[in-house]
Scaffold this active site. Structure first.
Site, mmCIF file in Angstrom:
data_model
loop_
_atom_site.group_PDB
_atom_site.id
_atom_site.type_symbol
_atom_site.label_atom_id
_atom_site.label_comp_id
_atom_site.label_asym_id
_atom_site.label_seq_id
_atom_site.Cartn_x
_atom_site.Cartn_y
_atom_site.Cartn_z
ATOM 1 C CB ILE A 66 -1.056 -0.048 1.072
ATOM 2 C CG1 ILE A 66 -2.006 -1.097 1.012
ATOM 3 C CG2 ILE A 66 -1.879 1.218 1.334
ATOM 4 C CD1 ILE A 66 -2.617 -1.544 2.050
ATOM 5 C CD GLU A 106 9.592 3.653 9.718
ATOM 6 O OE1 GLU A 106 10.344 3.311 10.941
ATOM 7 O OE2 GLU A 106 8.725 3.554 9.850
ATOM 8 N N GLY A 130 7.896 2.166 13.080
ATOM 9 C CA GLY A 130 8.070 3.721 13.197
ATOM 10 C C GLY A 130 6.637 4.497 13.322
ATOM 11 C CE LYS A 157 -6.477 -12.713 6.664
ATOM 12 N NZ LYS A 157 -5.159 -12.896 6.151
HETATM 13 O O1 0RQ Z 1 -2.717 -11.071 5.883
HETATM 14 O O2 0RQ Z 1 -0.654 -11.936 5.079
HETATM 15 O O3 0RQ Z 1 -2.712 -13.388 5.534
HETATM 16 O O4 0RQ Z 1 -2.682 -11.860 3.504
HETATM 17 O O5 0RQ Z 1 -2.755 -8.284 7.521
HETATM 18 O O6 0RQ Z 1 -2.009 -6.794 5.165
HETATM 19 O O7 0RQ Z 1 -3.164 -5.505 3.193
HETATM 20 O O8 0RQ Z 1 -1.217 -7.194 2.867
HETATM 21 O O9 0RQ Z 1 -0.838 -4.844 4.166
HETATM 22 O O10 0RQ Z 1 1.649 -5.881 4.042
HETATM 23 O O11 0RQ Z 1 0.847 -3.386 4.192
HETATM 24 O O12 0RQ Z 1 0.425 -4.851 6.059
HETATM 25 C C1 0RQ Z 1 -0.583 -3.065 9.168
HETATM 26 C C2 0RQ Z 1 0.369 -5.255 9.123
HETATM 27 C C3 0RQ Z 1 -0.286 -4.054 6.814
HETATM 28 C C4 0RQ Z 1 1.769 -3.304 8.183
HETATM 29 C C5 0RQ Z 1 0.170 -4.025 8.317
HETATM 30 C C6 0RQ Z 1 -4.084 -9.083 7.147
HETATM 31 C C7 0RQ Z 1 -4.219 -8.805 5.609
HETATM 32 C C8 0RQ Z 1 -2.759 -9.654 5.381
HETATM 33 C C9 0RQ Z 1 -1.200 -7.836 5.830
HETATM 34 P P1 0RQ Z 1 -2.108 -12.202 4.906
HETATM 35 P P2 0RQ Z 1 -1.860 -6.484 3.731
HETATM 36 P P3 0RQ Z 1 0.507 -4.819 4.467
HETATM 37 C C10 0RQ Z 1 6.738 1.127 8.633
HETATM 38 C C11 0RQ Z 1 5.750 1.727 9.738
HETATM 39 C C12 0RQ Z 1 2.617 -1.464 11.396
HETATM 40 C C13 0RQ Z 1 3.845 -0.757 11.518
HETATM 41 C C14 0RQ Z 1 3.948 0.369 10.660
HETATM 42 C C15 0RQ Z 1 2.297 -3.241 9.491
HETATM 43 C C16 0RQ Z 1 -1.821 -9.045 6.279
HETATM 44 O O13 0RQ Z 1 1.755 -2.095 7.371
HETATM 45 O O14 0RQ Z 1 2.998 -3.749 10.170
HETATM 46 O O15 0RQ Z 1 3.077 1.036 10.092
HETATM 47 N N1 0RQ Z 1 2.257 -1.744 10.105
HETATM 48 N N2 0RQ Z 1 5.211 0.658 10.630
HETATM 49 O O16 0RQ Z 1 -5.233 -9.939 5.352
HETATM 50 C C17 0RQ Z 1 -7.261 -9.144 10.261
HETATM 51 C C18 0RQ Z 1 -7.684 -7.143 9.638
HETATM 52 C C19 0RQ Z 1 -6.576 -7.088 8.866
HETATM 53 C C20 0RQ Z 1 -5.914 -8.178 8.542
HETATM 54 C C21 0RQ Z 1 -5.107 -6.671 7.256
HETATM 55 N N3 0RQ Z 1 -8.461 -5.933 10.007
HETATM 56 N N4 0RQ Z 1 -8.059 -8.173 10.308
HETATM 57 N N5 0RQ Z 1 -6.245 -9.307 9.183
HETATM 58 N N6 0RQ Z 1 -4.875 -8.057 7.620
HETATM 59 N N7 0RQ Z 1 -6.164 -6.231 8.191
HETATM 60 C C22 0RQ Z 1 7.458 -0.080 9.182
HETATM 61 C C23 0RQ Z 1 8.541 -0.113 9.974
HETATM 62 O O17 0RQ Z 1 8.631 0.841 11.042
HETATM 63 C C24 0RQ Z 1 9.712 -0.949 9.893
#
Ligand code: 0RQ
Length: 500
Positions: free
Chosen positions: A264, A286, A380, A400
């Site tokens: 995203i 970052e 971050g 899902k």
């Molecule tokens: O599950 O892997 O089984 O398919 O979460 O979601 O949509 O592929 O998105 O890879 O960008 O991850 C928030 C986890 C999103 C990430 C998060 C399930 C979904 C999928 C992954 P599958 P997507 P992304 C930079 C700044 C927190 C920290 C942050 C993250 C999996 O962006 O770790 O932003 N962010 N740090 O199906 C159940 C829901 C769901 C869900 C998504 N509501 N309920 N499952 N999923 N929404 C990072 C650093 O600082 C290094």
């Protein structure tokens, strides 16, 4: 020049590490992560376990790492505790089963906590470098993360001298470690491109007990192809920012951008890059992902300050092939500086991160599924969100296959409160929450962000709560959709009366 340090194999170096030791590894994402020593350590752990002896180590990193570090150590069940952000599926399972003690931290705060000793004694720093200089300084590789602090604080140092990264990376880094209070002063960064530190990381050469030679590229993965959904989210964010600039709420010179990791984030940056209404911009971020490389080359992004180059091998080769250009346009800083809220507030950063779910008030859950299961960690996102000029969270409106709504009455875990979140975005649209009370926000979010499958039930939820309250919250029904998902595997078609 022969190095005045013992050159050991990864196995010999791993042999020195003992059960119960705590290790600070380099790596912020798989970029710049230690590779051969943690892998050899995992094999040692397996041998120890087979012989009936316990073997686990405490693992500190910059953020997530690669398969040879978190992956191998988790598969060997060799981790006692782990901090901060991680992303490995095997490790995630061990954390959620309680076998690995995981504590999640804001990434900018980690180095200070290590210096103060709040996380215990640091026995080892295992850090990847591309050059070792005669005075004892080292040149780090494709990330900095918390490595300078680990090198300073650890009792002993193992360096992975990796020839897959050219020594010519010298000049990409700007290493600055703040003093601790009460001696701390401002961090004198007033623009994304400003240098305040040293291109090399100084350390005490007497602590180096081993140098391990290797030639392994970063274990960074590629990205999933964009989908219509991620493209639409990106477009929504870009259109919103262009309109904000037009309205005079973002200066015409624009403001530096921070962007999280994942598909995203990549799509959002791609859309901003393509926008003809947004001028060339800087990044103070970052993680630098693939989507920024063409933007740097075509001038849409004029400068990027980061702590890691989380690039596919193809994109990394472009950088290495044109290092003179990239050294003028990219700067790597320690995570304590790249993510420092003091600088985020001063530069007026626009933060853009991904949510797991957000609620009708604008609270954001970045970390836990159904409030219980750890996904990756806060990373971050908190460092930037709380101090940003404009903080944006985006995610698809459902997960899902539509069985989960990412917009819920109340988040099942709270990482970023409604006070820190300015704008929420899904593929459905944008809700600008600034200047609105909680009920106004709830109505706007339902109108603009909720998936059509969930709009009616969210409207019903709002109708049946007591509107004389300040928040659209009910002690009995606010978790109705989560509870229904646990029972039936689907949040749709809720009968709110079942949850009163
Ligand atoms: O599950 O892997 O089984 O398919 O979460 O979601 O949509 O592929 O998105 O890879 O960008 O991850 C928030 C986890 C999103 C990430 C998060 C399930 C979904 C999928 C992954 P599958 P997507 P992304 C930079 C700044 C927190 C920290 C942050 C993250 C999996 O962006 O770790 O932003 N962010 N740090 O199906 C159940 C829901 C769901 C869900 C998504 N509501 N309920 N499952 N999923 N929404 C990072 C650093 O600082 C290094």
């Amino acid at each position: 020049m022969a190095l005045p340090f013992p050159i050991l194999t990864a196995e010999e170096a791993a042999e020195m590490i003992q059960n119960g030791d705590n290790i600070g590894f380099s790596g912020f994402t798989a970029a710049g992560a230690a590779k051969v020593v943690p892998f050899a350590l995992a094999q040692k752990a397996k041998r120890e376990h087979s012989a009936g002896r316990p073997f686990k180590v405490g693992v500190l990193t910059g953020a997530s790492t690669g398969k040879s570090l978190d992956g191998a150590l988790a598969e060997a069940n060799a981790i006692s505790f782990r901090t901060p952000y991680m992303g490995n599926p095997t490790l995630r399972k061990l954390i959620n089963s309680g076998e690995v003690k995981y504590f999640d931290m804001h990434l900018s705060a980690l180095p200070q906590a290590v210096r103060y000793g709040a996380l215990g004694k640091l026995n080892w720093a295992v850090v990847e470098v591309c050059d070792i200089l005669s005075g004892g300084g080292v040149v780090l590789t494709t990330s900095i993360g918390a490595s300078p602090t680990y090198l300073h604080c650890a009792d002993k140092i193992i360096l992975e001298l990796n020839s897959a990264h050219p020594a010519a990376l010298l000049g990409l880094h700007d290493i600055f470690e703040p003093k601790d209070p009460p001696a701390r002063q401002e961090i004198p960064i007033y623009s994304a491109s400003q240098r305040v530190g040293s291109p090399i990381c100084l350390l005490d050469p007497k602590k180096i007990v081993a140098v391990v030679l290797n030639n392994q590229v970063d274990e960074t993965g590629g990205f999933d192809p964009a989908t219509p959904e991620t493209d639409q989210i990106g477009q929504n964010v870009a259109d919103f920012l262009a309109a904000e600039m037009k309205a005079g709420r973002i200066p015409s010179s624009f403001l530096p951008l921070q962007s999280g990791v994942g598909n995203i984030a990549n799509a959002v940056l791609g859309a901003i890059g393509r926008s003809t209404d947004i001028p060339a911009f800087e990044m103070y971020t970052e993680v630098l992902q693939d989507s920024v490389i063409p933007l740097l080359e075509n001038g849409r992004c004029s400068f990027a300050s980061t702590t890691s180059l989380t690039l596919s091998q193809e994109a990394m080769q472009k950088v290495i092939g044109n290092l003179d250009f990239y050294k003028k346009h990219i700067l790597l800083r320690p995570q304590e500086i790249s993510n420092n809220p003091e600088i985020v507030r001063r530069l007026g950063i626009i933060s853009m991160n991904t949510a797991i779910e957000f609620d009708l008030s604008g609270n954001v859950n970045s970390t836990h599924v159904l409030g219980k299961t750890m996904m990756n960690g806060i990373g971050g996102s908190g460092d930037f969100t709380r101090a940003a000029y404009l903080s944006i969270f985006s995610c698809p409106s459902t997960a899902k296959g539509g069985k989960i709504s990412a917009v819920v009455p109340f988040v099942s875990h709270l990482d970023h409160s409604e006070h820190s979140v300015s704008v929420v975005v899904t593929e459905q649209g944008v809700a600008d929450l600034r200047g609105k009370d909680p009920l106004q926000r709830a109505e706007l979010i339902i109108q603009n962000c909720v998936h059509p499958d969930y709009k009616e039930q969210m409207r019903e939820y709002l109708k049946q709560i007591n509107k004389t309250n300040h928040e659209p919250f009910s002690l009995s029904t606010s978790y109705g959709m989560h509870r229904q998902f646990e029972k039936t595997g689907d949040m749709r078609g809720i009968n709110w009366a079942d949850y009163r």
